[in-house]
Every structure is written in C-alpha cells, then in structure tokens.
Write an enzyme that holds these catalytic residues in place. Sequence first.
Site, PDB file in Angstrom:
ATOM      1  N   ARG A 164       0.849  -1.290   0.057  1.00 55.94           N
ATOM      2  CA  ARG A 164      -0.510   0.170   0.308  1.00 55.94           C
ATOM      3  C   ARG A 164       0.834   1.060  -0.047  1.00 55.94           C
ATOM      4  NH1 ARG A 164      -3.110  -4.061  -0.300  1.00 55.94           N
ATOM      5  NH2 ARG A 164      -4.292  -4.570   1.118  1.00 55.94           N
ATOM      6  N   SER A 237     -10.621   0.576   3.911  1.00 59.17           N
ATOM      7  CA  SER A 237      -9.970   0.182   5.041  1.00 59.17           C
ATOM      8  C   SER A 237      -9.450   1.763   5.593  1.00 59.17           C
ATOM      9  CB  SER A 237      -9.139  -0.489   4.916  1.00 59.17           C
ATOM     10  OG  SER A 237      -9.290  -1.354   4.117  1.00 59.17           O
ATOM     11  N   GLU A 333      -4.838   4.585   6.201  1.00 65.52           N
ATOM     12  CA  GLU A 333      -4.073   4.837   4.810  1.00 65.52           C
ATOM     13  C   GLU A 333      -5.190   5.734   4.087  1.00 65.52           C
ATOM     14  OE1 GLU A 333      -4.846   0.543   2.960  1.00 65.52           O
ATOM     15  OE2 GLU A 333      -6.536   1.242   1.798  1.00 65.52           O
TER      16      GLU A 333
HETATM   17  P1  FAD Z   1      -8.875   9.835  -4.097  1.00 62.89           P
HETATM   18  O1  FAD Z   1      -8.809   8.927  -3.529  1.00 62.89           O
HETATM   19  O2  FAD Z   1      -9.331  10.526  -5.483  1.00 62.89           O
HETATM   20  O3  FAD Z   1      -6.811  10.225  -4.450  1.00 62.89           O
HETATM   21  C1  FAD Z   1      -6.599   9.333  -3.753  1.00 62.89           C
HETATM   22  C2  FAD Z   1      -4.680   9.658  -3.340  1.00 62.89           C
HETATM   23  O4  FAD Z   1      -4.428  10.213  -4.504  1.00 62.89           O
HETATM   24  C3  FAD Z   1      -4.763  11.226  -2.677  1.00 62.89           C
HETATM   25  O5  FAD Z   1      -4.066  11.552  -2.318  1.00 62.89           O
HETATM   26  C4  FAD Z   1      -4.932  12.009  -4.094  1.00 62.89           C
HETATM   27  O6  FAD Z   1      -4.516  13.798  -4.226  1.00 62.89           O
HETATM   28  C5  FAD Z   1      -3.545  11.151  -5.137  1.00 62.89           C
HETATM   29  N1  FAD Z   1      -4.716  11.052  -6.915  1.00 62.89           N
HETATM   30  C6  FAD Z   1      -5.846  10.796  -7.039  1.00 62.89           C
HETATM   31  N2  FAD Z   1      -5.512  10.984  -7.970  1.00 62.89           N
HETATM   32  C7  FAD Z   1      -4.588  11.104  -8.678  1.00 62.89           C
HETATM   33  C8  FAD Z   1      -3.649  11.078 -10.258  1.00 62.89           C
HETATM   34  N3  FAD Z   1      -4.018  11.644 -10.984  1.00 62.89           N
HETATM   35  N4  FAD Z   1      -2.073  12.282 -10.028  1.00 62.89           N
HETATM   36  C9  FAD Z   1      -1.364  12.401  -9.282  1.00 62.89           C
HETATM   37  N5  FAD Z   1      -2.433  12.248  -7.602  1.00 62.89           N
HETATM   38  C10 FAD Z   1      -3.591  11.617  -7.499  1.00 62.89           C
HETATM   39  N6  FAD Z   1      -7.672  -0.156  -2.084  1.00 62.89           N
HETATM   40  C11 FAD Z   1      -7.094  -1.356  -1.973  1.00 62.89           C
HETATM   41  O7  FAD Z   1      -6.304  -0.980  -2.401  1.00 62.89           O
HETATM   42  N7  FAD Z   1      -7.703  -2.516  -1.816  1.00 62.89           N
HETATM   43  C12 FAD Z   1      -8.952  -2.720  -2.187  1.00 62.89           C
HETATM   44  O8  FAD Z   1      -9.574  -3.406  -2.240  1.00 62.89           O
HETATM   45  C13 FAD Z   1     -10.136  -1.548  -1.826  1.00 62.89           C
HETATM   46  N8  FAD Z   1     -10.999  -1.592  -1.503  1.00 62.89           N
HETATM   47  C14 FAD Z   1     -11.669  -0.363  -1.043  1.00 62.89           C
HETATM   48  C15 FAD Z   1     -13.553  -0.812  -0.687  1.00 62.89           C
HETATM   49  C16 FAD Z   1     -14.060   0.563  -1.003  1.00 62.89           C
HETATM   50  C17 FAD Z   1     -15.655   0.345  -0.532  1.00 62.89           C
HETATM   51  C18 FAD Z   1     -13.786   1.932  -0.841  1.00 62.89           C
HETATM   52  C19 FAD Z   1     -14.641   2.546  -0.267  1.00 62.89           C
HETATM   53  C20 FAD Z   1     -12.281   2.047  -1.387  1.00 62.89           C
HETATM   54  C21 FAD Z   1     -11.360   0.688  -0.946  1.00 62.89           C
HETATM   55  N9  FAD Z   1      -9.995   0.880  -1.666  1.00 62.89           N
HETATM   56  C22 FAD Z   1      -9.689   0.324  -1.780  1.00 62.89           C
HETATM   57  C23 FAD Z   1      -9.597   2.410  -1.492  1.00 62.89           C
HETATM   58  C24 FAD Z   1      -9.617   3.380  -2.875  1.00 62.89           C
HETATM   59  O9  FAD Z   1     -10.392   2.344  -4.025  1.00 62.89           O
HETATM   60  C25 FAD Z   1      -7.868   3.098  -3.308  1.00 62.89           C
HETATM   61  O10 FAD Z   1      -7.262   3.910  -2.408  1.00 62.89           O
HETATM   62  C26 FAD Z   1      -8.217   3.744  -4.902  1.00 62.89           C
HETATM   63  O11 FAD Z   1      -6.924   3.638  -5.644  1.00 62.89           O
HETATM   64  C27 FAD Z   1      -8.451   5.578  -5.027  1.00 62.89           C
HETATM   65  O12 FAD Z   1      -8.929   5.927  -6.324  1.00 62.89           O
HETATM   66  P2  FAD Z   1      -9.643   7.127  -6.084  1.00 62.89           P
HETATM   67  O13 FAD Z   1      -9.299   7.783  -7.421  1.00 62.89           O
HETATM   68  O14 FAD Z   1     -10.881   7.490  -5.553  1.00 62.89           O
HETATM   69  O15 FAD Z   1      -8.279   8.388  -5.450  1.00 62.89           O
HETATM   70  P1  NAP Z   2     -10.664 -10.544   4.839  1.00 60.54           P
HETATM   71  O1  NAP Z   2     -10.092 -11.211   3.527  1.00 60.54           O
HETATM   72  O2  NAP Z   2     -10.975 -10.401   5.882  1.00 60.54           O
HETATM   73  O3  NAP Z   2      -9.284 -10.310   5.392  1.00 60.54           O
HETATM   74  C1  NAP Z   2      -8.574  -9.623   6.758  1.00 60.54           C
HETATM   75  C2  NAP Z   2      -6.824  -8.880   6.425  1.00 60.54           C
HETATM   76  O4  NAP Z   2      -6.286  -9.805   6.295  1.00 60.54           O
HETATM   77  C3  NAP Z   2      -7.195  -8.066   4.790  1.00 60.54           C
HETATM   78  O5  NAP Z   2      -6.348  -7.384   4.860  1.00 60.54           O
HETATM   79  C4  NAP Z   2      -6.027  -9.130   4.646  1.00 60.54           C
HETATM   80  O6  NAP Z   2      -4.582  -8.097   4.506  1.00 60.54           O
HETATM   81  C5  NAP Z   2      -5.035 -10.582   5.331  1.00 60.54           C
HETATM   82  N1  NAP Z   2      -5.496 -11.670   4.604  1.00 60.54           N
HETATM   83  C6  NAP Z   2      -6.378 -12.495   4.412  1.00 60.54           C
HETATM   84  N2  NAP Z   2      -5.761 -13.532   4.535  1.00 60.54           N
HETATM   85  C7  NAP Z   2      -4.653 -13.615   3.829  1.00 60.54           C
HETATM   86  C8  NAP Z   2      -3.676 -14.633   3.530  1.00 60.54           C
HETATM   87  N3  NAP Z   2      -3.715 -15.336   2.712  1.00 60.54           N
HETATM   88  N4  NAP Z   2      -2.046 -14.220   2.900  1.00 60.54           N
HETATM   89  C9  NAP Z   2      -2.113 -12.382   3.723  1.00 60.54           C
HETATM   90  N5  NAP Z   2      -3.302 -11.906   3.814  1.00 60.54           N
HETATM   91  C10 NAP Z   2      -4.264 -12.576   4.017  1.00 60.54           C
HETATM   92  O7  NAP Z   2      -9.974  -9.088   4.206  1.00 60.54           O
HETATM   93  P2  NAP Z   2     -11.503  -8.164   3.585  1.00 60.54           P
HETATM   94  O8  NAP Z   2     -11.783  -6.613   4.005  1.00 60.54           O
HETATM   95  O9  NAP Z   2     -12.823  -8.709   3.330  1.00 60.54           O
HETATM   96  O10 NAP Z   2     -10.525  -7.771   2.129  1.00 60.54           O
HETATM   97  C11 NAP Z   2     -10.693  -8.723   1.105  1.00 60.54           C
HETATM   98  C12 NAP Z   2      -9.818  -8.301   0.566  1.00 60.54           C
HETATM   99  O11 NAP Z   2      -9.753  -6.869  -0.499  1.00 60.54           O
HETATM  100  C13 NAP Z   2      -8.487  -8.004   1.596  1.00 60.54           C
HETATM  101  O12 NAP Z   2      -7.323  -8.298   0.120  1.00 60.54           O
HETATM  102  C14 NAP Z   2      -7.822  -5.971   1.430  1.00 60.54           C
HETATM  103  O13 NAP Z   2      -6.850  -5.458   1.332  1.00 60.54           O
HETATM  104  C15 NAP Z   2      -9.089  -5.205   0.131  1.00 60.54           C
HETATM  105  N6  NAP Z   2      -9.799  -4.293   0.289  1.00 60.54           N
HETATM  106  C16 NAP Z   2      -9.111  -3.023   0.799  1.00 60.54           C
HETATM  107  C17 NAP Z   2      -9.597  -2.220   1.254  1.00 60.54           C
HETATM  108  C18 NAP Z   2      -8.923  -0.859   1.629  1.00 60.54           C
HETATM  109  O14 NAP Z   2      -9.437  -0.190   1.511  1.00 60.54           O
HETATM  110  N7  NAP Z   2      -7.975  -1.310   1.285  1.00 60.54           N
HETATM  111  C19 NAP Z   2     -11.206  -2.208   1.039  1.00 60.54           C
HETATM  112  C20 NAP Z   2     -11.749  -3.757   1.361  1.00 60.54           C
HETATM  113  C21 NAP Z   2     -11.485  -4.303   1.275  1.00 60.54           C
HETATM  114  P3  NAP Z   2      -4.505  -7.575   2.271  1.00 60.54           P
HETATM  115  O15 NAP Z   2      -5.348  -6.094   2.821  1.00 60.54           O
HETATM  116  O16 NAP Z   2      -2.904  -7.480   2.392  1.00 60.54           O
HETATM  117  O17 NAP Z   2      -4.442  -8.130   1.752  1.00 60.54           O
END
Ligand code: FAD
Ligand code: NAP
Length: 337
Positions: A164, A237, A333
């Site tokens: 991340r 998250s 995050e």
């Molecule tokens: P924004 O929220 O608009 O911006 C995020 C950051 O990036 C800000 O600092 C912004 O200034 C910068 N930025 C955006 N676009 C640009 C650009 N073109 N150039 C320079 N800087 C820029 N994340 C995960 O990693 N895994 C997941 O599974 C995941 N699941 C999610 C589920 C839900 C329900 C939600 C709401 C979020 C989730 N996220 C997850 C977080 C999010 O989706 C990601 O971080 C996504 O990449 C953000 O994209 P955005 O376009 O909305 O960025």
């Molecule tokens: P989940 O499956 O309930 O798991 C909880 C946490 O355990 C996750 O954060 C995941 O880490 C870790 N995990 C589970 N199994 C793993 C494995 N085999 N090896 C390493 N790490 C493991 O999580 P969830 O919240 O439902 O999300 C599912 C996936 O979507 C995850 O990968 C999560 O990162 C992603 N997600 C991200 C966001 C976001 O905003 N960043 C939001 C929703 C979902 P990791 O997060 O490192 O995978």
Amino acid sequence: MITRYNYSLKNHNTFGIDVRAGKFIGLRSVKETGRLFEKRNYDPARILVLGAGSNILFTGDYDGLIIKPLFHGIIIEKSNTDTVTVTAEAGLEWDKFVEWAVKNELAGIENLSLIPGNVGAAPIQNIGAYGVEVSETITRVHTVRMDNGRARSFLNHECKFGYRESIFKHEMKGKFLITAVEFRLGKRTGSYRLSYGNLEERVKQKGEITLSTIREAVIDIRNEKLPDYKKLGNAGSFFKNPVIGRDSYLKIKDSYTDLPAWETADGRYKIAAAWLIEKDGWKGKTYGSAGVHANHALVLINHGNATGKEIMEMSEKIITSVKSKFNIELEREVNVF
Ligand code: FAD
Ligand code: NAP
C-alpha cells in the site's frame, strides 16, 4: 477544461462529506494538463489532484485548487506472444479497466475487481486485494510535473512500490499529476492467484476457472462483505494492516494466541488491523454521526451527517486506544485533507 468556483465535493468523495473546493478544474486531455501547469500560475502545495475520492477524507473546505483528470482512454501499445502492453488514462474508472481486461482475456488484474477509484490513483497506494498488488502489472507511470508542466515517466522500479505504498505517497507526494498508467497483462491465462481465503472455492462454484469466473467471484465476495459507499459513506479500509518485527509479534502472540498475522518476505509480520480494532471493542461503535462498521472493523463510516472532523477524531481515538492495548501504532491508509 471545466472550471467551477466554490464547488461542492459531496459527490466527489465516497465518505459523502459535504465540503467545498475554492476552485475546481476538470481536465479533458493530457495536453490540457501540461498546458495548465506550463503557465506556472499555481503553487503545487495548494493543489489537490482528485480521482474518485474513494481514499480521501476531507476535514473541511479545500480553499486551494482541486484538479480532476477526466480523460479515460485505453490504448494498446504492443502485443506479443505472451503479453499485451496497454496504457490506461488517469480518469478511467479502475473497475471499467478491469472489466475491459477480463473481456479481452488479459490476465493479471482480475483479483482487483470492483476496487473503487480511478486508474490515476491505482499506483499511489499500490492498490491490492485477494493476494494481488497492482504493481505486479505496472510497467510505467506517466506523469506531468505540477510546477512546470513537463512530462515524466517513472519505470516500475522507480515507483518504489511496497505494501500500500509508492514514491507518490512520499518523496514525490503532491509534485506530479499521474496522467496514465502502462500495464503489461498476460495473454496466456491459466496461472491464476487463488490461494487467498476461500477464493478458489468461490470461483469453482461458478464453474470452470477463467478470468470471468474469478472476477465474478471477487465481485460477489466484495458485495457480501463491504458496505456500499453509495448507501453508507466510507473509504474502504481506514487503516493499513501494521507490519511489525518478529519480537514484537511473538510478544503480542503470547497474550493473544488467536492474533491473525502473516509473515512478510522480509521476516516481519503483517497483523490484521481489523482484528486489533475489534478486540479493542470498537466494532459497531459510533461517535456523533461517524462510526465503525458493525461487520467490518477496518471500515469507518458516515451514518449520514458526519463531518470529516468527526471521522478524523474517531480515528484518533481508535489509534490511541489500540496503541495502549497492544502497543501497535495504527497508520491511516486514507489521505486526509
Ligand atoms: P482518490 O481518493 O481521489 O485519491 C487518493 C490519493 O491519490 C489522493 O492523495 C489524491 O491526491 C491522489 N491522486 C488521485 N488521483 C491522482 C492522479 N491522477 N495523480 C496524482 N495523484 C492522484 N484500496 C485497495 O488498495 N484495495 C481495495 O480492495 C480497496 N477497496 C476499497 C473498497 C471501498 C468500498 C472503498 C471506498 C475504497 C477501497 N479502496 C481499496 C481504497 C481506494 O479504492 C483506492 O485507494 C483507490 O485507488 C483510490 O482511487 P481514487 O481515484 O478514488 O483516489
Ligand atoms: P479479509 O479477507 O477479511 O482479511 C482480513 C485481512 O487479513 C486483510 O486485510 C488481508 O490483508 C489479511 N489476509 C487474509 N488472508 C490473507 C492471506 N492469505 N495472506 C495475507 N494476508 C491475508 O479482508 P477484507 O477486508 O474482506 O478484504 C479482502 C481483500 O480486499 C483484502 O485483500 C483487502 O486488502 C482488500 N480490501 C482493501 C480495502 C482498502 O480500502 N484498502 C477495502 C476492502 C478490501 P491484505 O489487506 O494485505 O490483503
């Protein structure tokens, strides 16, 4: 170029926080982006580049300039026996790109289905889910410098991708606007990443293992587990999973034998932040109109009229409380502005 003043951002962030931007510019092309910054009329420190606002918490009005890339093309650069190199522009919705790749039988990002946000933000925090990180398929990140409008491309290794993490969250934070991302996707399907949780089982329930069935299974799991931000504002998250040293891990594990943790490549341990928050009693709690989701302790939510400040204050309370219970410092995050 679309310009607005005193513009509401309520529909531009998935928390649904009702704040305003002093000035808002929507950019329609990469050329327009270069031209805007060439003039050096704006101080990069007072510019916020916005994607879909799914990883942002606004704690008040933004009195500087908000820039939103709107261009959303997909360009196939080259194709050889095993791979296709493709460029996706910043304003393209991430999941539309995944859908396109899966339809065209191009492998590598199917596990990242249904992640909200736009392509331009994907490299910023190296989005990841279900055992895959986007950095595994990124070859280049195309940018424009916000202090002079010059183009610069970062090769994968220059992006310093981590869990991340990327250079765009640290040394290069706020300096570059990402205009497009180049990916190398696989043509030879068959080596899928299905070992995360019960993903493989869920895919097999759909029939043969294909890119489409993997995408469908990931979408199903996400829809079952995660709140829909259109109904209940959230940014996914809110905190990162902390990665701690082996000694600290063993010490905590001694007291909490059910602590979920995964060893990382460098011998440290990734701890499930959701477990720490839940164990500390925060799951389902509210603070004003802010809250911790009742089914997912990592997701902070807007129950309707929360201000960004309330959500921020709640996150501070959680950080302090988790620190005193486990001696682990949670890191946000979500990007706070
Ligand atoms: P924004 O929220 O608009 O911006 C995020 C950051 O990036 C800000 O600092 C912004 O200034 C910068 N930025 C955006 N676009 C640009 C650009 N073109 N150039 C320079 N800087 C820029 N994340 C995960 O990693 N895994 C997941 O599974 C995941 N699941 C999610 C589920 C839900 C329900 C939600 C709401 C979020 C989730 N996220 C997850 C977080 C999010 O989706 C990601 O971080 C996504 O990449 C953000 O994209 P955005 O376009 O909305 O960025
Ligand atoms: P989940 O499956 O309930 O798991 C909880 C946490 O355990 C996750 O954060 C995941 O880490 C870790 N995990 C589970 N199994 C793993 C494995 N085999 N090896 C390493 N790490 C493991 O999580 P969830 O919240 O439902 O999300 C599912 C996936 O979507 C995850 O990968 C999560 O990162 C992603 N997600 C991200 C966001 C976001 O905003 N960043 C939001 C929703 C979902 P990791 O997060 O490192 O995978």
